[in-house]
Design a protein around this motif. Structure first.
Motif, PDB file in Angstrom:
ATOM      1  N   GLN A 159       0.768  -1.168   0.158  1.00  0.00           N
ATOM      2  CA  GLN A 159       0.016   0.099   0.046  1.00  0.00           C
ATOM      3  C   GLN A 159       0.953   1.133  -0.086  1.00  0.00           C
ATOM      4  OE1 GLN A 159      -2.767  -0.428   3.449  1.00  0.00           O
ATOM      5  NE2 GLN A 159      -4.156  -1.583   2.159  1.00  0.00           N
ATOM      6  N   SER A 160       1.782   1.227   0.577  1.00  0.00           N
ATOM      7  CA  SER A 160       2.807   2.445   0.718  1.00  0.00           C
ATOM      8  C   SER A 160       3.365   2.689  -0.544  1.00  0.00           C
ATOM      9  CB  SER A 160       3.858   2.188   1.683  1.00  0.00           C
ATOM     10  OG  SER A 160       5.003   3.369   1.806  1.00  0.00           O
ATOM     11  N   ILE A 161       3.787   1.655  -1.345  1.00  0.00           N
ATOM     12  CA  ILE A 161       4.449   1.583  -2.676  1.00  0.00           C
ATOM     13  C   ILE A 161       3.500   2.114  -3.705  1.00  0.00           C
ATOM     14  CG2 ILE A 161       5.303   0.437  -4.671  1.00  0.00           C
ATOM     15  CD1 ILE A 161       6.698  -1.397  -2.328  1.00  0.00           C
ATOM     16  N   MET A 162       1.952   1.586  -3.582  1.00  0.00           N
ATOM     17  CA  MET A 162       1.200   1.892  -4.701  1.00  0.00           C
ATOM     18  C   MET A 162       0.729   3.530  -4.176  1.00  0.00           C
ATOM     19  SD  MET A 162       1.015  -0.495  -6.213  1.00  0.00           S
ATOM     20  CE  MET A 162      -0.098   0.413  -7.578  1.00  0.00           C
ATOM     21  N   THR A 163       0.622   3.998  -3.062  1.00  0.00           N
ATOM     22  CA  THR A 163       0.372   5.302  -2.785  1.00  0.00           C
ATOM     23  C   THR A 163       1.122   6.095  -3.314  1.00  0.00           C
ATOM     24  OG1 THR A 163      -0.577   4.568  -0.558  1.00  0.00           O
ATOM     25  CG2 THR A 163       0.261   6.800  -0.357  1.00  0.00           C
ATOM     26  N   TRP A 164       2.599   5.875  -3.095  1.00  0.00           N
ATOM     27  CA  TRP A 164       3.652   6.656  -3.813  1.00  0.00           C
ATOM     28  C   TRP A 164       3.589   6.758  -5.238  1.00  0.00           C
ATOM     29  CZ3 TRP A 164       8.047   4.915  -6.727  1.00  0.00           C
ATOM     30  CH2 TRP A 164       8.932   6.028  -7.045  1.00  0.00           C
ATOM     31  N   ILE A 165       3.309   5.739  -5.798  1.00  0.00           N
ATOM     32  CA  ILE A 165       3.170   5.621  -7.385  1.00  0.00           C
ATOM     33  C   ILE A 165       1.984   6.590  -7.886  1.00  0.00           C
ATOM     34  CG2 ILE A 165       2.777   4.073  -9.484  1.00  0.00           C
ATOM     35  CD1 ILE A 165       4.471   2.120  -8.008  1.00  0.00           C
ATOM     36  N   LEU A 166       0.772   6.239  -7.180  1.00  0.00           N
ATOM     37  CA  LEU A 166      -0.383   6.905  -7.497  1.00  0.00           C
ATOM     38  C   LEU A 166      -0.280   8.224  -7.445  1.00  0.00           C
ATOM     39  CD1 LEU A 166      -3.154   4.430  -6.378  1.00  0.00           C
ATOM     40  CD2 LEU A 166      -2.366   4.726  -8.724  1.00  0.00           C
ATOM     41  N   ASN A 167       0.233   8.674  -6.304  1.00  0.00           N
ATOM     42  CA  ASN A 167       0.538  10.003  -5.867  1.00  0.00           C
ATOM     43  C   ASN A 167       1.478  10.783  -6.927  1.00  0.00           C
ATOM     44  OD1 ASN A 167      -1.060  11.550  -3.894  1.00  0.00           O
ATOM     45  ND2 ASN A 167       0.038  10.073  -2.197  1.00  0.00           N
ATOM     46  N   ASN A 168       2.020  10.001  -7.843  1.00  0.00           N
ATOM     47  CA  ASN A 168       3.176  10.641  -8.689  1.00  0.00           C
ATOM     48  C   ASN A 168       3.005  10.231 -10.343  1.00  0.00           C
ATOM     49  OD1 ASN A 168       5.489  12.328  -6.889  1.00  0.00           O
ATOM     50  ND2 ASN A 168       4.818  10.191  -5.809  1.00  0.00           N
ATOM     51  N   GLY A 169       1.778   9.672 -10.335  1.00  0.00           N
ATOM     52  CA  GLY A 169       1.510   8.969 -11.607  1.00  0.00           C
ATOM     53  C   GLY A 169       1.704   9.913 -12.676  1.00  0.00           C
ATOM     54  N   SER A 170       1.339  11.164 -12.756  1.00  0.00           N
ATOM     55  CA  SER A 170       1.294  12.185 -13.950  1.00  0.00           C
ATOM     56  C   SER A 170       2.867  12.006 -14.409  1.00  0.00           C
ATOM     57  CB  SER A 170       0.604  13.442 -13.661  1.00  0.00           C
ATOM     58  OG  SER A 170       1.617  13.993 -12.514  1.00  0.00           O
ATOM     59  N   ILE A 171       3.704  12.176 -13.233  1.00  0.00           N
ATOM     60  CA  ILE A 171       5.438  12.102 -13.878  1.00  0.00           C
ATOM     61  C   ILE A 171       5.766  10.881 -14.195  1.00  0.00           C
ATOM     62  CG2 ILE A 171       7.437  12.765 -12.902  1.00  0.00           C
ATOM     63  CD1 ILE A 171       6.105  14.785 -11.081  1.00  0.00           C
TER      64      ILE A 171
END
Length: 305
Positions: A159-171
């Motif tokens: 969940q921590s990893i996916m949160t980081w990816i989704l929060n920075n998805g546009s980049i």
């Protein structure tokens, strides 16, 4: 530290050939002494050194511009590089994360022990000499997604990893098409019954019609919808935002749930049934039902169609 004799310069030690017997201090000669010494003793000595001493040694050796095979083998075994946790380890065949990458990689982001930090110029120079792959943020994301697919991480770490990816998805998605493809096929959304779904299997929680029709398992969990950036990332991954994306299977699931609600929550059942009728009237779903599904509908006792 590793059992070598160090001789300080002194007037009485002047001799034309002294450098044939005593190596002058230089990064190359220090490394050569390590190579010619007992390897286990060298590694043990450096492992017992303070964090500051190890960093100083790394900076000192980073001025080298090449390495022999023997030097490369030894250097890769010295515990002078840091994992994301800060612990010093030998780099061996690991990969390295570039700390200055965009978006930034949090120090507490779960990471396998095969990853070390490339936190400064000394790290970069030595890791390059050791032919260690340097990973930017998008490369790290791809690597972590592959780890998730193999079940490497615990739920909280995932969940921590996916949160980081989704929060920075546009980049991240613009930096790596490979990441976007892998994320679209990743079953990272866990339902209450333990079933894992892709982003394209669930609906946009901002849509009121969807909220009236479907239960919790039809939406991404709140941890992945906290920010607009996360929701936009989920849309890139196929999050359903339009009524036309409702499937006939979804409709049958809604009807089944209405039947169950009629027993103990008639008001909610009526509200859900009214929403379903509205959706069916606004979209041509009935023509998409298979013969088997039509037969199932005919057996229903709920008068919503």
């Amino acid at each position: 530290m590793v059992g070598c004799t160090v001789i300080k310069r002194d007037e009485c030690l002047r001799h034309h050939y002294i450098e044939s017997y005593v190596l002058p201090a230089s990064p190359r000669n220090v490394l050569q002494v390590f190579v010619n010494s007992n390897r286990d003793q060298v590694i043990k000595g450096i492992a017992s050194a303070s964090s500051h001493e190890r960093e100083d040694l790394k900076v000192y050796l980073s001025s080298l511009d090449s390495l022999s095979t023997a030097e490369q083998d030894l250097l890769s075994m010295l515990p002078i590089f840091r994992m994301m946790s800060g612990k010093h380890v030998a780099v061996k065949s690991r990969q390295a994360v570039v700390s200055t990458t965009n978006p930034a990689i949090p120090n507490d982001l779960p990471m396998p022990d095969t990853i070390v930090q490339c936190a400064n110029e000394a790290d970069r120079r030595l890791l390059t000499l050791l032919k260690i792959e340097l990973l930017d943020a998008a490369n790290v994301a791809v690597y972590l997604v592959d780890c998730i697919k193999t079940g490497f991480f615990q739920n909280a770490e995932e969940q921590s990893i996916m949160t980081w990816i989704l929060n920075n998805g546009s980049i991240l998605f613009s930096q790596s098409k490979q990441l976007l493809i892998k994320m679209k096929s990743l079953n990272f959304i866990e339902a209450t019954q333990g079933e894992r779904k892709q982003a394209s299997d669930v609906f946009d929680p901002r849509n009121r019609t969807f909220q009236d029709l479907f239960e919790t398992d039809f939406f991404p969990p709140p941890i992945y919808t906290k920010t607009q950036e996360m929701l936009q990332s989920l849309q890139c991954l196929g999050l359903k935002t339009n009524q036309k994306e409702i499937s006939t299977t979804n409709i049958l699931q809604v009807i089944n749930h209405i039947e169950k609600l009629c027993v103990h929550s008639s008001d909610k059942a009526v509200r859900k049934a009214n929403t379903l009728v509205q959706v069916l009237n606004e979209n041509d779903f009935l023509s998409k039902f298979t013969k088997v599904q039509i037969g199932e509908l005919m057996q229903r006792e709920v008068g919503v169609l």
